[in-house]
Design a protein around this motif. Structure first.
Motif, PDB file in Angstrom:
ATOM      1  N   LEU A 171     -28.522   0.074  -5.058  1.00 26.15           N
ATOM      2  CA  LEU A 171     -28.199   1.345  -4.415  1.00 26.15           C
ATOM      3  C   LEU A 171     -26.754   1.372  -3.929  1.00 26.15           C
ATOM      4  CD1 LEU A 171     -29.084   4.096  -3.267  1.00 26.15           C
ATOM      5  CD2 LEU A 171     -29.795   2.900  -1.185  1.00 26.15           C
ATOM      6  N   SER A 172     -26.328   0.311  -3.254  1.00 23.04           N
ATOM      7  CA  SER A 172     -24.989   0.310  -2.658  1.00 23.04           C
ATOM      8  C   SER A 172     -23.884   0.255  -3.706  1.00 23.04           C
ATOM      9  CB  SER A 172     -24.843  -0.865  -1.693  1.00 23.04           C
ATOM     10  OG  SER A 172     -25.032  -2.087  -2.365  1.00 23.04           O
ATOM     11  N   SER A 226     -30.826   1.261   5.113  1.00 24.22           N
ATOM     12  CA  SER A 226     -30.095   2.272   4.345  1.00 24.22           C
ATOM     13  C   SER A 226     -28.747   1.704   3.924  1.00 24.22           C
ATOM     14  CB  SER A 226     -29.908   3.567   5.147  1.00 24.22           C
ATOM     15  OG  SER A 226     -29.219   3.287   6.356  1.00 24.22           O
ATOM     16  N   VAL A 244     -24.748   2.930   1.795  1.00 30.05           N
ATOM     17  CA  VAL A 244     -23.873   3.989   1.283  1.00 30.05           C
ATOM     18  C   VAL A 244     -23.570   3.687  -0.178  1.00 30.05           C
ATOM     19  CG1 VAL A 244     -21.660   5.158   1.502  1.00 30.05           C
ATOM     20  CG2 VAL A 244     -22.848   4.342   3.548  1.00 30.05           C
ATOM     21  N   LEU A 258     -22.465  10.371  -1.046  1.00 31.15           N
ATOM     22  CA  LEU A 258     -23.732  10.877  -0.519  1.00 31.15           C
ATOM     23  C   LEU A 258     -23.996  10.441   0.909  1.00 31.15           C
ATOM     24  CD1 LEU A 258     -25.970  10.223  -3.668  1.00 31.15           C
ATOM     25  CD2 LEU A 258     -24.852  12.359  -2.991  1.00 31.15           C
ATOM     26  N   TRP A 289     -25.072   7.863   3.943  1.00 34.34           N
ATOM     27  CA  TRP A 289     -26.135   6.853   4.058  1.00 34.34           C
ATOM     28  C   TRP A 289     -27.410   7.335   3.375  1.00 34.34           C
ATOM     29  CZ3 TRP A 289     -25.339   2.039   5.887  1.00 34.34           C
ATOM     30  CH2 TRP A 289     -24.169   1.810   6.610  1.00 34.34           C
ATOM     31  N   VAL A 290     -27.983   6.438   2.520  1.00 33.94           N
ATOM     32  CA  VAL A 290     -29.201   6.752   1.776  1.00 33.94           C
ATOM     33  C   VAL A 290     -30.213   5.646   2.045  1.00 33.94           C
ATOM     34  CG1 VAL A 290     -30.211   7.119  -0.514  1.00 33.94           C
ATOM     35  CG2 VAL A 290     -27.890   7.940  -0.019  1.00 33.94           C
TER      36      VAL A 290
END
Length: 425
Positions: free
Chosen positions: A270-271, A366, A368, A378, A380-381
Motif C-alpha cells: 500500500l505505502s 494506515s 500514505v 490520497l 492516509w489510507v
C-alpha cells in the motif's frame, strides 16, 4: 572388556545395528543433510559480504543492509532442522541404551562408551552433511544455469516463484563460489553430532523436574474428559509434555513469522503504491520470506513425525496391552492426533495473533500511498487486513500437526502386536 577400546573397534561395534538403529542412522543422515545445507548457506552469505566479486542479483542478498535479515531468517530456519536432527538421534534410543548397558556390564568405561556413541553418530552425520552440501550446490548450479527455469518470449532464462521473476544469476552458489562455507558446515554438523553423542552416554542422574504448565493443564482437563481418545491424549500430555511441546513451539514460531510477514506485505504494497509493481525488489523479498516459512514448516512436520514415532515405539508395551484388553486401534490413532494438535493450536494462535499485533503496532493501521504526483496523493489510507492469508497459514499449520500425527500412527499397527507384551516394562 579390558584396556582401551580402539576407534576401529568402536566403529565395528557401532555397525551392529537393529532395524530401529538403522532407522536412526538414515534419519540422522537425511536430517543432517538439510541442516548442513542451511548452515552452508549462512556461512556462504557471510562470505558474500566480504567478497564483492561474487555476482548477486537478488536485492535482499546484494544489499548489505538487508543481508543481515536474510541471515537471521536462515538462522531461524535452522532451528527446526537442528530439532529434526536431534529427534532423529533419539530413534531407537531404547536399543541403544540397552547396548550401552551391555557394554558397561562387559567392563566398558565412560571413555569406551563415548567412543562407541561418537562413532555411531558421526558417520551418518558426516556422510549426510557431505551429500547435503553437494546436492545443494548442484541444485544452485542447475538454477543459475537455467536448467530448471522457464523462458520468456525473448528466450532469456528466468526463475519464477509465486509469479515473481528472478533474472539469472539469481543467488550466489554458496558451495562453489564460497568453498570454505561447505567445509565449515560439514565440520559444524559433525562436531555438533559428536557433542550430542558424548552427552547421551553420561550417567543419568536422578532429578525431580518441575511440573510444566502444559502438564498441569492437561492433568486438570483429563479429570473432566469423557471421550476415550481425548482422555488418553490428555494423560499422555500430562505424563510427557515435552515430547510434543517443543515441536508445537516451533510451529508457533513459524506462525509468528507468517503472521507478521503477511501484515508487512500489505503495508509495503500500500505505502509503495506504483513503486511496488515497478521495483521487484520488495515482492521478491516477501516471496523469499514465504518460501523460507514453507521450508521451516516442512522441517517442523518431519521433526514432529519423528517425535511421535519415537514416543509410539517407546509406549509399545503399554499400547499392546491396551489393544489386548479391548481398546480399538482407532482410539489410539485419534489419541495420537489429539496429542499433537492440542498443544499446537494455542501455540499457532498465539504466534499468529501476537506477531500480527506487534507488526500493526510498529507500522500503524494506515499508510500514505506513494505517488509521483503530489496533487494526486490520497492521504492516509487504511491498510487492508490479510484475513484470508492469516486463516490459510493457521489452517495449514494445524493440518501439518495432524498429518504428522497420522503418519506416525501407522507405526501402531506394528507396535500393538501381541508379541510386544514381552517387552520389559
Amino acid at each position: 572388556m579390558s584396556g582401551t577400546l580402539a576407534w576401529s573397534e568402536a566403529l565395528w561395534l557401532s555397525r551392529q545395528r537393529t532395524p530401529n538403529d538403522r532407522l536412526r542412522y538414515w534419519g540422522s543422515a537425511v536430517s543432517s543433510a538439510l541442516t548442513a545445507a542451511l548452515v552452508c548457506t549462512v556461512f556462504g552469505l557471510l562470505m558474500v559480504g566480504v567478497n564483492s566479486m561474487i555476482p548477486v542479483s537478488v536485492g535482499v542478498i546484494a544489499d548489505a543492509g538487508t543481508r543481515g535479515g536474510v541471515l537471521f531468517a536462515l538462522a531461524l530456519m535452522a532451528l527446526p532442522a537442528l530439532h529434526l536432527t536431534g529427534q532423529a538421534w533419539r530413534l531407537g534410543s531404547i536399543e541403544q541404551r540397552q547396548r550401552f548397558d551391555q557394554l558397561r556390564d562387559a567392563g566398558a568405561g565412560p571413555r569406551e562408551l563415548r567412543r562407541v556413541a561418537v562413532a555411531d553418530a558421526v558417520v551418518p552425520v558426516f556422510l549426510g552433511s557431505v551429500v547435503g552440501v553437494l546436492t545443494w550446490g548442484a541444485a544452485l548450479v542447475a538454477v543459475n544455469d537455467g536448467a530448471v527455469r522457464g523462458l520468456e518470449a525473448d528466450g532469456s532464462g528466468v526463475f519464477v516463484f509465486n509469479e515473481v521473476y528472478f533474472p539469472a544469476p539469481q543467488v550466489p552458489n554458496v558451495v562453489t563460489d564460497t568453498p570454505w562455507a561447505p567445509v565449515l558446515a560439514v565440520i559444524a554438523a559433525t562436531l555438533a553430532a559428536a557433542s550430542s553423542a558424548v552427552l547421551s552416554v553420561r550417567t543419568v542422574r536422578a532429578r525431580r523436574s518441575r511440573r510444566s504448565a502444559l502438564a498441569s493443564v492437561a492433568a486438570a482437563a483429563a479429570s473432566r474428559a469423557s471421550h476415550p481418545a481425548l482422555l488418553l491424549a490428555l494423560r499422555r500430555l500430562a505424563q510427557e509434555p515435552h515430547a510434543t511441546a517443543r515441536p508445537a513451539l516451533i510451529l508457533g514460531l513459524a506462525a509468528a513469522i507468517a503472521g507478521s510477514s503477511s501484515w508487512l506485505n500489505e503495508e509495503f504494497e500500500l505505502s509503495l503504491g506504483s513503486r511496488w509493481a515497478q521495483e521487484p525488489y520488495w515482492e521478491q523479498s516477501f516471496g523469499l520470506v514465504r518460501l523460507a516459512t514453507v521450508i521451516g514448516i516442512a522441517l517442523c512436520a518431519f521433526g514432529l513425525l519423528v517425535v511421535l514415532a519415537e514416543s509410539t515405539f517407546r509406549r509399545r508395551r503399554e499400547d499392546a496391552a491396551a489393544v489386548a484388553s479391548g481398546v480399538p486401534l482407532s482410539v489410539l490413532r485419534r489419541a495420537l492426533v489429539l496429542q499433537s494438535v492440542i498443544p499446537a493450536v494455542p501455540a499457532i494462535l498465539i504466534g499468529l495473533v501476537g506477531s500480527a499485533a506487534l507488526a500493526m503496532w510498529r507500522t500503524g493501521l494506515s499508510a500514505v500511498p506513494h505517488s509521483d504526483d503530489p496533487a494526486l496523493s490520497l492521504g492516509w489510507v487504511a491498510i487492508p487486513w490479510p484475513w484470508m492469508e492469516w486463516l490459510v497459514w493457521g489452517f495449514v499449520l494445524v493440518v501439518v500437526a495432524g498429518v504428522a500425527a497420522l503418519a506416525a500412527s501407522t507405526a501402531l499397527t506394528r507396535t500393538t502386536k501381541i508379541a510386544q507384551l514381552r517387552v520389559p516394562a
